[in-house]
Write a protein that holds these residues in place. Structure first.
Motif, PDB file in Angstrom:
ATOM      1  N   THR A  81       0.827  -1.206   0.000  1.00 13.20           N
ATOM      2  CA  THR A  81       0.000   0.000   0.000  1.00 13.20           C
ATOM      3  C   THR A  81       0.859   1.252   0.000  1.00 13.20           C
ATOM      4  O   THR A  81       0.499   2.271  -0.615  1.00 13.20           O
ATOM      5  N   TYR A  82       2.002   1.203   0.672  1.00 14.83           N
ATOM      6  CA  TYR A  82       2.925   2.342   0.621  1.00 14.83           C
ATOM      7  C   TYR A  82       3.306   2.651  -0.829  1.00 14.83           C
ATOM      8  O   TYR A  82       3.318   3.806  -1.253  1.00 14.83           O
ATOM      9  N   LEU A  83       3.608   1.615  -1.594  1.00 14.16           N
ATOM     10  CA  LEU A  83       4.046   1.803  -2.976  1.00 14.16           C
ATOM     11  C   LEU A  83       2.913   2.264  -3.889  1.00 14.16           C
ATOM     12  O   LEU A  83       3.172   2.831  -4.948  1.00 14.16           O
ATOM     13  N   ALA A  84       1.678   2.035  -3.474  1.00 11.81           N
ATOM     14  CA  ALA A  84       0.543   2.320  -4.355  1.00 11.81           C
ATOM     15  C   ALA A  84       0.087   3.767  -4.311  1.00 11.81           C
ATOM     16  O   ALA A  84      -0.785   4.159  -5.113  1.00 11.81           O
ATOM     17  N   ASN A  85       0.654   4.577  -3.400  1.00  5.95           N
ATOM     18  CA  ASN A  85       0.150   5.938  -3.202  1.00  5.95           C
ATOM     19  C   ASN A  85       1.308   6.906  -2.967  1.00  5.95           C
ATOM     20  O   ASN A  85       2.312   6.539  -2.353  1.00  5.95           O
ATOM     21  N   PRO A  86       1.184   8.165  -3.422  1.00 10.97           N
ATOM     22  CA  PRO A  86       2.228   9.150  -3.138  1.00 10.97           C
ATOM     23  C   PRO A  86       2.353   9.370  -1.632  1.00 10.97           C
ATOM     24  O   PRO A  86       1.352   9.666  -0.961  1.00 10.97           O
ATOM     25  N   PRO A  87       3.547   9.223  -1.069  1.00  7.13           N
ATOM     26  CA  PRO A  87       3.703   9.382   0.377  1.00  7.13           C
ATOM     27  C   PRO A  87       3.220  10.729   0.903  1.00  7.13           C
ATOM     28  O   PRO A  87       2.664  10.800   2.001  1.00  7.13           O
ATOM     29  N   ASP A  88       3.423  11.806   0.114  1.00  2.00           N
ATOM     30  CA  ASP A  88       2.990  13.117   0.606  1.00  2.00           C
ATOM     31  C   ASP A  88       1.477  13.243   0.655  1.00  2.00           C
ATOM     32  O   ASP A  88       0.929  14.084   1.374  1.00  2.00           O
ATOM     33  N   GLN A  89       0.771  12.389  -0.087  1.00  2.46           N
ATOM     34  CA  GLN A  89      -0.690  12.357  -0.007  1.00  2.46           C
ATOM     35  C   GLN A  89      -1.144  11.610   1.238  1.00  2.46           C
ATOM     36  O   GLN A  89      -2.147  11.983   1.876  1.00  2.46           O
ATOM     37  N   VAL A  90      -0.413  10.571   1.601  1.00  2.00           N
ATOM     38  CA  VAL A  90      -0.805   9.727   2.731  1.00  2.00           C
ATOM     39  C   VAL A  90      -0.401  10.341   4.061  1.00  2.00           C
ATOM     40  O   VAL A  90      -1.120  10.228   5.062  1.00  2.00           O
ATOM     41  N   ALA A  91       0.745  11.009   4.106  1.00  2.00           N
ATOM     42  CA  ALA A  91       1.309  11.491   5.368  1.00  2.00           C
ATOM     43  C   ALA A  91       0.320  12.262   6.237  1.00  2.00           C
ATOM     44  O   ALA A  91       0.228  12.002   7.451  1.00  2.00           O
ATOM     45  N   PRO A  92      -0.458  13.207   5.706  1.00  2.00           N
ATOM     46  CA  PRO A  92      -1.374  13.960   6.573  1.00  2.00           C
ATOM     47  C   PRO A  92      -2.509  13.119   7.149  1.00  2.00           C
ATOM     48  O   PRO A  92      -3.205  13.564   8.069  1.00  2.00           O
ATOM     49  N   THR A  93      -2.705  11.910   6.615  1.00  2.00           N
ATOM     50  CA  THR A  93      -3.824  11.071   7.061  1.00  2.00           C
ATOM     51  C   THR A  93      -3.416  10.066   8.121  1.00  2.00           C
ATOM     52  O   THR A  93      -4.250   9.242   8.536  1.00  2.00           O
ATOM     53  N   ILE A  94      -2.162  10.095   8.555  1.00  2.00           N
ATOM     54  CA  ILE A  94      -1.672   9.100   9.523  1.00  2.00           C
ATOM     55  C   ILE A  94      -2.202   9.464  10.907  1.00  2.00           C
ATOM     56  O   ILE A  94      -1.566  10.166  11.689  1.00  2.00           O
ATOM     57  N   ARG A  95      -3.400   8.988  11.184  1.00  2.00           N
ATOM     58  CA  ARG A  95      -4.064   9.204  12.468  1.00  2.00           C
ATOM     59  C   ARG A  95      -4.797   7.917  12.848  1.00  2.00           C
ATOM     60  O   ARG A  95      -5.287   7.186  11.970  1.00  2.00           O
ATOM     61  N   ILE A  96      -4.906   7.664  14.126  1.00  2.00           N
ATOM     62  CA  ILE A  96      -5.542   6.426  14.557  1.00  2.00           C
ATOM     63  C   ILE A  96      -6.969   6.323  14.039  1.00  2.00           C
ATOM     64  O   ILE A  96      -7.388   5.262  13.557  1.00  2.00           O
ATOM     65  N   ASP A  97      -7.728   7.405  14.116  1.00  2.00           N
ATOM     66  CA  ASP A  97      -9.124   7.312  13.687  1.00  2.00           C
ATOM     67  C   ASP A  97      -9.251   7.004  12.198  1.00  2.00           C
ATOM     68  O   ASP A  97     -10.215   6.363  11.765  1.00  2.00           O
ATOM     69  N   ARG A  98      -8.262   7.422  11.386  1.00  2.00           N
ATOM     70  CA  ARG A  98      -8.298   7.103   9.964  1.00  2.00           C
ATOM     71  C   ARG A  98      -8.070   5.605   9.744  1.00  2.00           C
ATOM     72  O   ARG A  98      -8.739   4.982   8.911  1.00  2.00           O
ATOM     73  N   TYR A  99      -7.141   5.014  10.496  1.00  2.00           N
ATOM     74  CA  TYR A  99      -6.932   3.558  10.412  1.00  2.00           C
ATOM     75  C   TYR A  99      -8.179   2.803  10.853  1.00  2.00           C
ATOM     76  O   TYR A  99      -8.526   1.757  10.283  1.00  2.00           O
ATOM     77  N   VAL A 100      -8.831   3.291  11.887  1.00  2.00           N
ATOM     78  CA  VAL A 100     -10.060   2.657  12.368  1.00  2.00           C
ATOM     79  C   VAL A 100     -11.124   2.682  11.277  1.00  2.00           C
ATOM     80  O   VAL A 100     -11.771   1.659  10.983  1.00  2.00           O
ATOM     81  N   ASP A 101     -11.303   3.823  10.657  1.00  2.00           N
ATOM     82  CA  ASP A 101     -12.302   3.923   9.589  1.00  2.00           C
ATOM     83  C   ASP A 101     -11.912   3.083   8.380  1.00  2.00           C
ATOM     84  O   ASP A 101     -12.788   2.523   7.695  1.00  2.00           O
ATOM     85  N   ASP A 102     -10.620   2.989   8.094  1.00  2.00           N
ATOM     86  CA  ASP A 102     -10.169   2.095   7.017  1.00  2.00           C
ATOM     87  C   ASP A 102     -10.584   0.654   7.306  1.00  2.00           C
ATOM     88  O   ASP A 102     -11.009  -0.083   6.401  1.00  2.00           O
ATOM     89  N   THR A 103     -10.423   0.238   8.556  1.00  2.00           N
ATOM     90  CA  THR A 103     -10.794  -1.125   8.941  1.00  2.00           C
ATOM     91  C   THR A 103     -12.273  -1.367   8.698  1.00  2.00           C
ATOM     92  O   THR A 103     -12.670  -2.408   8.136  1.00  2.00           O
ATOM     93  N   ILE A 104     -13.094  -0.422   9.101  1.00  2.00           N
ATOM     94  CA  ILE A 104     -14.537  -0.551   8.903  1.00  2.00           C
ATOM     95  C   ILE A 104     -14.874  -0.561   7.415  1.00  2.00           C
ATOM     96  O   ILE A 104     -15.687  -1.388   6.954  1.00  2.00           O
ATOM     97  N   ASP A 105     -14.250   0.316   6.651  1.00  2.00           N
ATOM     98  CA  ASP A 105     -14.485   0.333   5.201  1.00  2.00           C
ATOM     99  C   ASP A 105     -14.121  -1.003   4.570  1.00  2.00           C
ATOM    100  O   ASP A 105     -14.832  -1.504   3.678  1.00  2.00           O
ATOM    101  N   LEU A 106     -13.001  -1.581   5.013  1.00  2.00           N
ATOM    102  CA  LEU A 106     -12.568  -2.858   4.448  1.00  2.00           C
ATOM    103  C   LEU A 106     -13.549  -3.969   4.813  1.00  2.00           C
ATOM    104  O   LEU A 106     -13.875  -4.812   3.961  1.00  2.00           O
ATOM    105  N   ILE A 107     -14.018  -4.003   6.046  1.00  2.00           N
ATOM    106  CA  ILE A 107     -14.979  -5.040   6.437  1.00  2.00           C
ATOM    107  C   ILE A 107     -16.222  -4.960   5.561  1.00  2.00           C
ATOM    108  O   ILE A 107     -16.755  -5.981   5.094  1.00  2.00           O
ATOM    109  N   GLU A 108     -16.692  -3.745   5.322  1.00  2.00           N
ATOM    110  CA  GLU A 108     -17.882  -3.596   4.478  1.00  2.00           C
ATOM    111  C   GLU A 108     -17.603  -4.009   3.036  1.00  2.00           C
ATOM    112  O   GLU A 108     -18.440  -4.639   2.380  1.00  2.00           O
ATOM    113  N   LEU A 109     -16.418  -3.697   2.547  1.00  2.00           N
ATOM    114  CA  LEU A 109     -16.029  -4.132   1.201  1.00  2.00           C
ATOM    115  C   LEU A 109     -15.990  -5.659   1.113  1.00  2.00           C
ATOM    116  O   LEU A 109     -16.483  -6.254   0.147  1.00  2.00           O
ATOM    117  N   LEU A 110     -15.403  -6.282   2.123  1.00  2.00           N
ATOM    118  CA  LEU A 110     -15.317  -7.746   2.139  1.00  2.00           C
ATOM    119  C   LEU A 110     -16.704  -8.374   2.193  1.00  2.00           C
ATOM    120  O   LEU A 110     -16.961  -9.399   1.551  1.00  2.00           O
TER     121      LEU A 110
END
Length: 386
Positions: free
Chosen positions: A126-155
């Motif tokens: 996933t690091y390789l799939a996205n520009p690091p400067d785009q991802v850097a501002p999103t490095i927050r616990i709540d964003r990871y939590v929401d990613d987890t929920i989004d993935l569960i719904e996708l699955l």
């Protein structure tokens, strides 16, 4: 007795969040690659890949990139039968992916579950799939939590399942438990491995253990270094450098793997992973550099101690020798918490890496403790029948 040498300890400072990772050289350019010696691990990877192939008629084996939380994230799904429950493994880190090491312990799980590994934002593929400067501002616990929920719904939409068994390891146990508490309707059961309950308490216990062992072994270098950190963690914000120094000694005295001073089997496992290229392996350290400093202060305040009720079954896998995320706070928490079903399971010959250290016991718990809860959950209907 000196510090373990880099690069294998490049990320060890944040082991209470996760697992350290080995540094790898990036892929050579195309011309150099033509003249480079053969990769010494390529034949071994081919053997592992052949062994790992899912050949059952209703099995699933796919690795794909999906839009999650506004960026592309990589997901691996494997199992002998699509009808089996989904199990989502939330890795440590925040950038130490489980995908390249899962081959060491996961295959038996696939007889009972459809197992999902996911490279979180800033991690591995996933690091390789996205520009690091785009991802850097999103490095927050709540964003990871929401990613987890989004993935569960996708699955759920992709595989026709309403819920998952959610497994969190180390840093991933923070993300996964928060996700389960936020969306319990998506969870059959929660399994914590190397669970973080209170980061400040974990840090204190790990430090006290390291200093006690240094004194027992009359390790004067370690004693001096640890005493220079006192008070630890202390009232001031934790720094990368202080955590590195504390982890160095706690892990030397078997705080990462029981009965071992080093854990090279873990660091080297990605070299044999069929899922990962050399570029993917190099991205592990690049992801650590992107994420660790950005999450440190938020991570250092994490505390689940006030959580006294959970609306889903919860199981805690606790390594008796774990001094990376010490198990004592987890044992107290699981005793006190109210849940429909709960159990604390001690791994008597493990520290922080129980799926690798005691793979048989891990499997038995997933089958005998967790699977009956899943089978008894009538809500696991086809997504199309909601």
């Amino acid at each position: 007795m000196g510090y373990p040498t880099a690069p294998k300890w490049i990320a060890s400072w944040l082991l209470a969040l996760a697992l350290p990772c080995t540094a790898y050289a990036a892929d050579p350019d195309q011309d150099a690659a033509k003249n480079a010696p053969k990769d010494p691990y390529s034949d071994a990877r081919a053997i592992v890949a052949d062994l790992q192939r899912i050949v059952t008629p209703n099995g699933v084996q796919e690795t794909f990139k999906a839009p999650i939380g506004g960026i592309d994230q990589w997901v691996s799904v494997r199992g002998k039968d699509r009808a089996h429950p989904l199990l989502l493994f939330v890795h440590g880190g925040p950038a130490s992916p489980s995908m390249p090491v899962a081959w060491t312990f996961q295959r038996p799980w696939e007889d009972y579950y459809t197992v999902v590994n996911w490279d979180q934002r800033g991690a591995g593929k996933t690091y390789l799939a996205n520009p690091p400067d785009q991802v850097a501002p999103t490095i927050r616990i709540d964003r990871y939590v929401d990613d987890t929920i989004d993935l569960i719904e996708l699955l759920g939409k992709r595989y026709g399942k309403r819920k998952v068994v959610l497994v969190g390891h180390s840093w991933g146990s923070i993300v996964a438990l928060k996700a389960a508490l936020k969306r319990p309707d998506l969870i059959h059961a929660y399994v914590g491995i190397g669970q973080v309950i209170s980061v400040p308490e974990n840090e204190r216990l790990s430090y006290e253990y390291a200093l006690r062992m240094a004194r027992e072994h009359n390790n004067q270098e370690a004693i001096r270094d640890l005493q220079a950190l006192a008070p630890y963690p202390g009232p001031e914000p934790l720094t990368r450098e202080r955590i590195i120094r504390e982890r160095n000694w706690a892990q030397l005295y078997s705080g990462l793997t029981a009965y071992r001073t080093q854990s090279d089997y873990y660091y080297d496992a990605p070299k044999l992973s069929p899922e990962y290229t050399a570029a993917d392996r190099a991205a592990i350290d690049q992801g650590n550099q992107l994420t660790l400093g950005r999450i440190l202060q938020e991570w250092s305040r994490v505390d689940f101690t006030p959580v006294r009720n959970v609306p889903f079954p919860v199981f805690m896998h606790m390594g008796r020798y774990d001094q990376t995320t010490p198990s004592a706070p987890t044992a107290r928490w699981i005793t006190a918490v109210k849940a429909p079903v709960k159990r604390g399971i001690w791994f008597e010959h493990s520290a922080h890496l129980s799926p690798m250290e005691e793979p048989g016991r891990t499997l038995v718990s997933l089958v005998e403790d967790v699977l009956p809860v899943v089978k008894g959950d009538a809500a696991d209907t086809k997504a199309g029948n909601r």
